[in-house]
Design a protein around this motif. Structure first.
Motif, PDB file in Angstrom:
ATOM      1  N   THR A 156      32.157  38.054  42.665  1.00 43.55           N
ATOM      2  CA  THR A 156      33.408  38.028  41.680  1.00 43.55           C
ATOM      3  C   THR A 156      33.436  36.939  40.813  1.00 43.55           C
ATOM      4  O   THR A 156      33.244  35.795  41.347  1.00 43.55           O
ATOM      5  CB  THR A 156      34.650  38.144  42.732  1.00 43.55           C
ATOM      6  OG1 THR A 156      35.960  38.121  41.795  1.00 43.55           O
ATOM      7  CG2 THR A 156      34.943  36.963  43.584  1.00 43.55           C
ATOM      8  N   SER A 157      33.843  37.226  39.553  1.00 44.35           N
ATOM      9  CA  SER A 157      33.965  36.335  38.739  1.00 44.35           C
ATOM     10  C   SER A 157      35.184  35.135  38.978  1.00 44.35           C
ATOM     11  O   SER A 157      35.415  34.112  38.211  1.00 44.35           O
ATOM     12  CB  SER A 157      34.097  36.673  37.465  1.00 44.35           C
ATOM     13  OG  SER A 157      34.829  37.610  37.115  1.00 44.35           O
ATOM     14  N   PHE A 166      32.048  44.443  35.658  1.00 40.91           N
ATOM     15  CA  PHE A 166      32.983  44.628  34.418  1.00 40.91           C
ATOM     16  C   PHE A 166      32.789  43.627  33.522  1.00 40.91           C
ATOM     17  O   PHE A 166      32.814  44.123  32.239  1.00 40.91           O
ATOM     18  CB  PHE A 166      34.546  44.522  34.985  1.00 40.91           C
ATOM     19  CG  PHE A 166      34.695  45.341  36.021  1.00 40.91           C
ATOM     20  CD1 PHE A 166      35.227  46.531  35.391  1.00 40.91           C
ATOM     21  CD2 PHE A 166      34.907  45.487  37.250  1.00 40.91           C
ATOM     22  CE1 PHE A 166      35.833  47.647  36.149  1.00 40.91           C
ATOM     23  CE2 PHE A 166      35.246  46.403  38.087  1.00 40.91           C
ATOM     24  CZ  PHE A 166      35.824  47.622  37.602  1.00 40.91           C
ATOM     25  N   ARG A 167      32.377  42.535  33.751  1.00 40.53           N
ATOM     26  CA  ARG A 167      32.253  41.366  32.685  1.00 40.53           C
ATOM     27  C   ARG A 167      30.679  41.346  32.240  1.00 40.53           C
ATOM     28  O   ARG A 167      30.570  40.545  31.325  1.00 40.53           O
ATOM     29  CB  ARG A 167      32.869  40.089  32.957  1.00 40.53           C
ATOM     30  CG  ARG A 167      34.267  40.596  32.879  1.00 40.53           C
ATOM     31  CD  ARG A 167      35.145  39.308  33.553  1.00 40.53           C
ATOM     32  NE  ARG A 167      36.625  39.796  33.604  1.00 40.53           N
ATOM     33  CZ  ARG A 167      37.166  40.705  34.260  1.00 40.53           C
ATOM     34  NH1 ARG A 167      36.423  41.123  35.273  1.00 40.53           N
ATOM     35  NH2 ARG A 167      38.511  41.215  34.185  1.00 40.53           N
ATOM     36  N   VAL A 207      44.940  50.021  40.291  1.00 39.55           N
ATOM     37  CA  VAL A 207      45.797  49.062  40.052  1.00 39.55           C
ATOM     38  C   VAL A 207      45.440  48.470  38.775  1.00 39.55           C
ATOM     39  O   VAL A 207      44.332  47.667  38.746  1.00 39.55           O
ATOM     40  CB  VAL A 207      46.235  47.718  40.935  1.00 39.55           C
ATOM     41  CG1 VAL A 207      47.206  46.961  40.385  1.00 39.55           C
ATOM     42  CG2 VAL A 207      46.465  48.476  42.461  1.00 39.55           C
ATOM     43  N   HIS A 211      42.689  46.976  44.555  1.00 37.74           N
ATOM     44  CA  HIS A 211      42.677  47.597  43.123  1.00 37.74           C
ATOM     45  C   HIS A 211      42.632  49.254  43.101  1.00 37.74           C
ATOM     46  O   HIS A 211      42.424  49.712  42.250  1.00 37.74           O
ATOM     47  CB  HIS A 211      41.549  47.010  42.125  1.00 37.74           C
ATOM     48  CG  HIS A 211      41.871  45.635  41.983  1.00 37.74           C
ATOM     49  ND1 HIS A 211      40.805  44.762  41.239  1.00 37.74           N
ATOM     50  CD2 HIS A 211      42.838  44.698  42.126  1.00 37.74           C
ATOM     51  CE1 HIS A 211      41.329  43.480  41.077  1.00 37.74           C
ATOM     52  NE2 HIS A 211      42.560  43.315  41.684  1.00 37.74           N
ATOM     53  N   SER A 226      32.727  43.061  42.165  1.00 35.34           N
ATOM     54  CA  SER A 226      31.879  44.116  41.547  1.00 35.34           C
ATOM     55  C   SER A 226      30.377  43.819  41.441  1.00 35.34           C
ATOM     56  O   SER A 226      29.467  44.615  41.472  1.00 35.34           O
ATOM     57  CB  SER A 226      32.167  44.477  40.062  1.00 35.34           C
ATOM     58  OG  SER A 226      32.229  43.491  39.273  1.00 35.34           O
ATOM     59  N   ASN A 283      26.703  34.473  44.829  1.00 37.46           N
ATOM     60  CA  ASN A 283      27.095  34.800  43.326  1.00 37.46           C
ATOM     61  C   ASN A 283      25.727  34.289  42.732  1.00 37.46           C
ATOM     62  O   ASN A 283      25.407  33.059  42.904  1.00 37.46           O
ATOM     63  CB  ASN A 283      28.293  34.254  42.850  1.00 37.46           C
ATOM     64  CG  ASN A 283      28.669  35.250  41.608  1.00 37.46           C
ATOM     65  OD1 ASN A 283      27.703  35.185  40.601  1.00 37.46           O
ATOM     66  ND2 ASN A 283      29.768  35.606  41.401  1.00 37.46           N
ATOM     67  N   ALA A 328      23.787  39.137  46.216  1.00 33.17           N
ATOM     68  CA  ALA A 328      24.508  39.345  47.389  1.00 33.17           C
ATOM     69  C   ALA A 328      23.563  39.957  48.394  1.00 33.17           C
ATOM     70  O   ALA A 328      23.439  40.170  49.652  1.00 33.17           O
ATOM     71  CB  ALA A 328      25.691  40.055  47.525  1.00 33.17           C
ATOM     72  N   ASP A 357      23.856  45.446  42.855  1.00 34.15           N
ATOM     73  CA  ASP A 357      22.442  45.707  43.448  1.00 34.15           C
ATOM     74  C   ASP A 357      22.680  47.012  43.862  1.00 34.15           C
ATOM     75  O   ASP A 357      21.430  47.558  44.274  1.00 34.15           O
ATOM     76  CB  ASP A 357      22.415  44.818  44.834  1.00 34.15           C
ATOM     77  CG  ASP A 357      22.177  43.423  44.467  1.00 34.15           C
ATOM     78  OD1 ASP A 357      21.552  42.778  43.426  1.00 34.15           O
ATOM     79  OD2 ASP A 357      22.409  42.439  45.256  1.00 34.15           O
TER      80      ASP A 357
HETATM   81  P1  OAD Z   1      33.465  40.680  37.178  1.00 38.38           P
HETATM   82  O1  OAD Z   1      32.498  41.749  36.420  1.00 38.38           O
HETATM   83  O2  OAD Z   1      34.365  39.877  36.521  1.00 38.38           O
HETATM   84  O3  OAD Z   1      32.341  39.700  37.936  1.00 38.38           O
HETATM   85  C1  OAD Z   1      31.163  40.073  38.345  1.00 38.38           C
HETATM   86  C2  OAD Z   1      30.479  38.802  39.213  1.00 38.38           C
HETATM   87  O4  OAD Z   1      29.623  39.356  40.094  1.00 38.38           O
HETATM   88  C3  OAD Z   1      30.111  37.774  38.082  1.00 38.38           C
HETATM   89  O5  OAD Z   1      30.610  36.541  38.556  1.00 38.38           O
HETATM   90  C4  OAD Z   1      28.657  37.942  38.568  1.00 38.38           C
HETATM   91  O6  OAD Z   1      27.729  36.592  38.158  1.00 38.38           O
HETATM   92  C5  OAD Z   1      28.587  38.532  39.908  1.00 38.38           C
HETATM   93  N1  OAD Z   1      27.180  39.194  40.290  1.00 38.38           N
HETATM   94  C6  OAD Z   1      26.417  39.806  39.385  1.00 38.38           C
HETATM   95  N2  OAD Z   1      25.328  40.289  39.910  1.00 38.38           N
HETATM   96  C7  OAD Z   1      25.489  40.028  41.363  1.00 38.38           C
HETATM   97  C8  OAD Z   1      24.628  40.356  42.556  1.00 38.38           C
HETATM   98  N3  OAD Z   1      23.730  40.872  42.598  1.00 38.38           N
HETATM   99  N4  OAD Z   1      25.016  39.532  43.745  1.00 38.38           N
HETATM  100  C9  OAD Z   1      26.425  38.911  43.814  1.00 38.38           C
HETATM  101  N5  OAD Z   1      26.930  38.806  42.586  1.00 38.38           N
HETATM  102  C10 OAD Z   1      26.832  39.096  41.334  1.00 38.38           C
HETATM  103  O7  OAD Z   1      33.761  41.602  38.182  1.00 38.38           O
HETATM  104  P2  OAD Z   1      34.845  41.280  39.376  1.00 38.38           P
HETATM  105  O8  OAD Z   1      35.070  39.914  39.766  1.00 38.38           O
HETATM  106  O9  OAD Z   1      35.027  42.258  40.507  1.00 38.38           O
HETATM  107  O10 OAD Z   1      39.883  45.372  38.039  1.00 38.38           O
HETATM  108  O11 OAD Z   1      36.319  41.817  38.589  1.00 38.38           O
HETATM  109  C11 OAD Z   1      37.554  41.667  39.041  1.00 38.38           C
HETATM  110  C12 OAD Z   1      38.639  42.839  38.670  1.00 38.38           C
HETATM  111  O12 OAD Z   1      38.355  42.901  37.104  1.00 38.38           O
HETATM  112  C13 OAD Z   1      37.833  44.189  38.890  1.00 38.38           C
HETATM  113  O13 OAD Z   1      38.473  44.838  40.120  1.00 38.38           O
HETATM  114  C14 OAD Z   1      38.439  45.217  37.697  1.00 38.38           C
HETATM  115  C15 OAD Z   1      38.207  44.314  36.586  1.00 38.38           C
HETATM  116  O14 OAD Z   1      38.770  44.539  35.420  1.00 38.38           O
HETATM  117  C16 OAD Z   1      40.545  46.575  37.587  1.00 38.38           C
HETATM  118  O15 OAD Z   1      39.722  47.275  37.161  1.00 38.38           O
HETATM  119  C17 OAD Z   1      41.768  46.594  37.606  1.00 38.38           C
END
Ligand code: OAD
Length: 246
Positions: free
Chosen positions: A193-194, A40-41, A164, A124, A29, A218, A236, A34
């Motif tokens: 991704t985190s 999400f987190r 999912v 997902h 996410s 990241n 990104a 951007d």
């Molecule tokens: P997270 O919200 O867990 O992580 C987002 C990541 O993006 C973090 O590591 C941030 O540091 C990074 N970030 C923030 N701004 C950014 C930028 N401008 N460029 C690059 N990175 C940046 O999101 P996901 O890892 O995608 O699942 O979460 C995984 C899954 O958990 C999602 O697909 C979703 C969620 O619950 C479902 O809904 C099933």
């Protein structure tokens, strides 16, 4: 990160790009941050004090489908107003540069395709698709706001987002395609991704153990930074143009 260090890393990755026969990209996410879509987190990802893990579950939906749909309606309204950013477009350009290219995304916003990526593996699901809980038919639904609770046009059953959720299995075909890509990558990018949600959180390690050079983009350190060959700390939408253009 000091500029000279960034430039050194960019040069090293460009050299890898020049030699690579196959490239895999995994996105989360943060890539769409951007574009103005909350991660999400991150703090803005919170909705009415609920965390994603409390709403994106089959249990939450069976207990209170209206609440879960309200959350998705909120997210759909945000996403509908947003456009892909430079990061999405650069990934679509990378695809054109390699005959063996795979894009695996955890994002459900559909922005990769809008930017021109073809066939992303949507691990997902997709927020613009709905699935009937009775007849299981999947269909697109672009209504914003959506009628809550939405009903299936074929059988009148309750529709759910075609996502999912936590505790559910990924589509086997998507997993197979992902594993095949990871096993045959010279270079892998892990973007925004985190690295805490499985199985995607293990993909970088899998690709690396099969010989891929793995690069993270990241702004922050993540749970999987230590698996990386190179970690580029930055947004990104700013870093990817430096890699693909210039
Ligand atoms: P997270 O919200 O867990 O992580 C987002 C990541 O993006 C973090 O590591 C941030 O540091 C990074 N970030 C923030 N701004 C950014 C930028 N401008 N460029 C690059 N990175 C940046 O999101 P996901 O890892 O995608 O699942 O979460 C995984 C899954 O958990 C999602 O697909 C979703 C969620 O619950 C479902 O809904 C099933």
């Amino acid at each position: 990160m000091p500029l000279s260090q960034l430039q050194e890393k960019i040069a090293a990755i460009k050299e890898k790009l020049g030699k690579a026969g196959s490239v895999t990209v995994l996105t989360g996410s943060g890539l769409s941050a951007d574009s103005g879509i909350p991660t999400f987190r991150g703090a803005e990802g919170l909705w009415k004090n609920f965390r994603a893990e409390e709403l994106a579950t089959p249990e939450a939906f069976s207990k209170d489908p209206r609440l879960v749909w309200e959350w998705y309606d909120w997210r759909r309204a945000i996403i509908a107003a947003k456009e892909p950013n430079a990061g999405h477009y650069m990934i679509a350009e990378l695809e054109k540069m390699f005959s063996r290219f795979h894009l695996i995304t955890q994002n459900v916003d559909g922005l990769h395709e809008k930017a021109g990526s073809t066939n992303p593996i949507e691990l997902h699901g997709n927020i613009w698709k709905v699935r009937c809980t009775r007849c299981l038919q999947v269909a697109f639904n672009f209504d914003v706001p959506v009628r809550i609770p939405p009903e299936c046009r074929s059988c009148g059953g309750l529709l759910r987002p075609h996502i999912v959720w936590f505790g559910e299995s990924l589509e086997p075909e998507n997993l197979e395609k992902s594993y095949a890509a990871l096993a045959n990558s010279d270079l892998m990018f892990v973007i925004g991704t985190s690295g805490v949600v499985q199985p995607a959180a293990s993909f970088a390690g899998m690709a690396r153990s099969r010989g891929a050079f793995v690069v993270e983009i990241n702004p922050e350190e993540t749970a999987i930074t230590e698996v990386m060959d190179i970690s580029l700390q930055g947004k990104a939408g700013e870093i990817l143009p430096l890699l693909v253009h210039s």
